[in-house]
Design a protein around this motif. Structure first.
Motif, PDB file in Angstrom:
ATOM      1  N   ASP A  48      -4.030  -6.049  -2.938  1.00 56.09           N
ATOM      2  CA  ASP A  48      -5.222  -6.539  -2.256  1.00 56.09           C
ATOM      3  C   ASP A  48      -5.297  -8.047  -2.415  1.00 56.09           C
ATOM      4  O   ASP A  48      -5.014  -8.580  -3.481  1.00 56.09           O
ATOM      5  N   ARG A 106      -3.607  -6.473   4.009  1.00 52.45           N
ATOM      6  CA  ARG A 106      -3.372  -5.072   3.636  1.00 52.45           C
ATOM      7  C   ARG A 106      -4.415  -4.164   4.270  1.00 52.45           C
ATOM      8  O   ARG A 106      -5.511  -4.597   4.583  1.00 52.45           O
ATOM      9  N   LYS A 107      -4.012  -2.882   4.418  1.00 53.58           N
ATOM     10  CA  LYS A 107      -4.891  -1.816   4.928  1.00 53.58           C
ATOM     11  C   LYS A 107      -5.356  -2.150   6.345  1.00 53.58           C
ATOM     12  O   LYS A 107      -4.682  -2.859   7.078  1.00 53.58           O
TER      13      LYS A 107
END
Length: 122
Positions: A48, A106-107
């Protein structure tokens, strides 16, 4: 619009309709029929807070999420099979005429996007 980063050359493979499955270990936070912007970047973002500049290459919808199976390797443009992963079925693929530099994270994350830059469904 929601976006996801995908390491090159997989983003372009999605944009041209070659890669029809995205393989992840988690379920996406998307509503039914919601668009997802594909940002192609150069490195895996492992924690993250990791970010880099990528390029928006396509917009897709995710039709179904199911277990990744060995016969999915070609559709996922994967080099091997490993159980425990999920296959996101990518549909309504729309290629972006001229890829646009955008942040890769990210994500799934939010970006500002002008939808008139898309050219066609694959």
């Amino acid at each position: 619009m929601k976006a996801i980063s995908i390491v090159a050359p997989a983003g372009q493979s999605i944009a041209v309709g070659k890669k029809t499955l995205e393989i992840r270990k988690w379920y996406p936070d998307l509503s039914d029929n919601e668009d997802l912007l594909i940002i192609e970047n150069q490195h895996y973002l492992l924690k993250d807070g990791d970010e880099e500049i990528g390029k928006a290459v396509a917009i897709v919808k995710i039709r179904n999420i199911r277990p990744f199976e060995e016969q999915d390797i070609e559709a996922a443009c994967a080099s091997y099979f490993e159980s425990g992963w999920l296959a996101w079925e990518l549909t309504d693929v729309r290629c972006i005429e001229t890829p646009i530099e955008m942040i890769a994270k990210r994500k799934i994350y939010e970006v500002d996007w002008e939808p008139s830059l898309v050219i066609e469904a694959k």
